[in-house]
Scaffold this motif. Structure first.
Motif, short mmCIF file in Angstrom:
data_model
loop_
_atom_site.label_atom_id
_atom_site.label_comp_id
_atom_site.label_asym_id
_atom_site.label_seq_id
_atom_site.Cartn_x
_atom_site.Cartn_y
_atom_site.Cartn_z
N PRO A 221 0.83 -1.21 0.00
CA PRO A 221 0.00 0.00 0.00
C PRO A 221 0.86 1.26 0.00
O PRO A 221 1.93 1.31 0.61
N GLU A 222 0.38 2.26 -0.69
CA GLU A 222 1.12 3.51 -0.80
C GLU A 222 1.32 4.14 0.58
O GLU A 222 0.40 4.20 1.39
N GLY A 223 2.53 4.56 0.84
CA GLY A 223 2.85 5.20 2.11
C GLY A 223 3.29 4.25 3.19
O GLY A 223 3.68 4.69 4.28
N GLU A 224 3.24 2.94 2.94
CA GLU A 224 3.67 1.97 3.94
C GLU A 224 5.02 1.36 3.56
O GLU A 224 5.41 1.37 2.39
N ILE A 225 5.70 0.85 4.56
CA ILE A 225 6.98 0.17 4.34
C ILE A 225 6.73 -1.33 4.43
O ILE A 225 6.29 -1.84 5.46
N CYS A 226 6.99 -2.03 3.34
CA CYS A 226 6.73 -3.47 3.28
C CYS A 226 8.03 -4.23 3.05
O CYS A 226 8.96 -3.70 2.43
N PRO A 227 8.10 -5.45 3.54
CA PRO A 227 9.30 -6.26 3.27
C PRO A 227 9.38 -6.58 1.78
O PRO A 227 8.36 -6.69 1.10
N PRO A 228 10.58 -6.70 1.26
CA PRO A 228 10.71 -7.01 -0.17
C PRO A 228 10.13 -8.38 -0.50
O PRO A 228 10.15 -9.30 0.33
N GLY A 229 9.58 -8.52 -1.69
CA GLY A 229 9.04 -9.80 -2.12
C GLY A 229 10.14 -10.80 -2.42
O GLY A 229 11.33 -10.45 -2.47
N LYS A 230 9.75 -12.03 -2.63
CA LYS A 230 10.72 -13.06 -2.98
C LYS A 230 11.20 -12.86 -4.41
O LYS A 230 10.58 -12.16 -5.20
N GLN A 231 12.30 -13.49 -4.73
CA GLN A 231 12.81 -13.42 -6.09
C GLN A 231 11.88 -14.21 -7.01
O GLN A 231 11.19 -15.13 -6.58
N PRO A 232 11.86 -13.85 -8.30
CA PRO A 232 10.93 -14.51 -9.24
C PRO A 232 11.12 -16.03 -9.27
O PRO A 232 12.24 -16.53 -9.32
N HIS A 233 10.02 -16.74 -9.27
CA HIS A 233 10.04 -18.20 -9.40
C HIS A 233 8.65 -18.67 -9.82
O HIS A 233 7.67 -17.92 -9.73
N PHE A 234 8.56 -19.89 -10.29
CA PHE A 234 7.27 -20.47 -10.65
C PHE A 234 7.31 -21.96 -10.38
O PHE A 234 8.35 -22.53 -10.03
N TRP A 235 6.14 -22.60 -10.52
CA TRP A 235 5.99 -24.03 -10.23
C TRP A 235 5.55 -24.77 -11.49
O TRP A 235 4.70 -24.27 -12.24
N ILE A 236 6.11 -25.95 -11.71
CA ILE A 236 5.68 -26.79 -12.83
C ILE A 236 5.23 -28.15 -12.31
O ILE A 236 5.65 -28.60 -11.24
N VAL A 237 4.34 -28.79 -13.07
CA VAL A 237 3.80 -30.11 -12.72
C VAL A 237 3.79 -30.99 -13.96
O VAL A 237 3.91 -30.50 -15.09
N ASP A 238 3.63 -32.29 -13.74
CA ASP A 238 3.63 -33.24 -14.87
C ASP A 238 2.29 -33.29 -15.60
O ASP A 238 2.25 -33.61 -16.78
N LYS A 239 1.20 -32.98 -14.88
CA LYS A 239 -0.13 -33.08 -15.48
C LYS A 239 -0.82 -31.73 -15.41
O LYS A 239 -0.73 -31.03 -14.40
N PRO A 240 -1.54 -31.35 -16.46
CA PRO A 240 -2.13 -30.00 -16.49
C PRO A 240 -3.18 -29.76 -15.42
O PRO A 240 -3.43 -28.61 -15.07
N ASP A 241 -3.81 -30.82 -14.89
CA ASP A 241 -4.85 -30.65 -13.89
C ASP A 241 -4.35 -30.92 -12.47
O ASP A 241 -5.14 -31.07 -11.54
N GLU A 242 -3.04 -30.98 -12.29
CA GLU A 242 -2.46 -31.26 -10.98
C GLU A 242 -2.74 -30.11 -10.02
O GLU A 242 -2.49 -28.95 -10.33
N LYS A 243 -3.26 -30.44 -8.82
CA LYS A 243 -3.55 -29.43 -7.81
C LYS A 243 -2.57 -29.56 -6.64
O LYS A 243 -2.06 -30.63 -6.37
#
Length: 243
Positions: free
Chosen positions: A105-127
């Motif tokens: 939010p504007e005007g607040e001090i927030c911790p930095p986010g994590k570095q970019p990453h993503f998740w992959i799975v073997d099946k398209p419907d994997e939850k």
């Protein structure tokens, strides 16, 4: 001793008979009611389905040599040892989720986010993340003073639900602070998809700004070559002065 038996008076006798008849009728009615009562409903016990041990299984490796996540983790320690030694492998999977840092939010001090990453799975419907694998180091921040050098280099563009072939190193601990005891993939390059057909293109795209990007490697090699030439000239001049 002589005992005299006196018959019951008629009114008393009639009353006793009526009680007996009523009791008999009541007993018959109760027995009949019990016979007519429907049987209690059968209790159905539902047990959980037996575990499906083949649920997460897919091919360990595809015809082109790319691993599935299942295949990588089947021989986890062996593959991690190869990754720690610097060996690059191919992995193919569907993008399940892309990390997006939370908004501050504007005007607040927030911790930095994590570095970019993503998740992959073997099946398209994997939850869930039970069989998912984290992919890290696929995007880098480029300082403004160096942005011009990278402006014509293609970016790594991935979409949730799409399947990609990724080149990387399979490890438990990344050089950028990520960790997963089931193994994660340090991103090196990927094969993009044709935006019109969705087919995989036969080319490798490296993250702009990455130390292993071919353009950065060429720059480092040129810099090292120039330093070597400079050192050779300095050594030659030193020899001449010594004669």
């Amino acid at each position: 001793m002589l005992r005299l038996r006196f018959p019951l008076p008629l009114p008393v006798f009639a009353l006793a008979v009526s009680f007996a008849v009523v009791a008999c009728d009541k007993g018959e009615d109760e027995a009949k009611a019990k016979q007519e009562e429907p049987p209690p409903p059968a209790v159905k016990v539902e047990l959980p389905p037996p575990p499906n041990f083949d649920e997460g299984k897919v091919e360990e490796q595809y015809p082109d040599g790319a691993y599935s996540i299942y295949g990588l983790r089947k021989h986890l320690d062996e593959r991690v040892k190869e990754g720690d030694s610097g060996k690059e492998i191919l992995v193919r999977g569907y993008v399940q989720e892309i990390y997006v840092p939370p908004e501050c939010p504007e005007g607040e001090i927030c911790p930095p986010g994590k570095q970019p990453h993503f998740w992959i799975v073997d099946k398209p419907d994997e939850k869930g993340k039970k069989r998912a694998m984290m992919v890290v180091n696929y995007r880098f921040n480029i300082p403004e003073w160096d942005a011009k050098r990278w402006k014509d280099q293609p970016e790594v563009v991935i979409e949730v639900g799409k399947r990609y072939t990724i080149k990387g190193k399979f490890r438990r601990f990344s050089d950028t602070g990520f960790a997963d005891d089931r193994g994660l993939l340090e991103f090196v390059a990927y094969k993009p998809l044709d935006p019109e057909t969705g087919q995989e293109l036969d080319q490798w795209i490296y993250p702009p700004g990455a130390p292993w990007h071919p353009m950065e490697i060429a720059r480092q090699e040129e810099e090292n070559r120039a330093l070597a030439e400079k050192a050779a000239k300095a050594a030659e001049q030193y020899k001449k002065r010594g004669k």
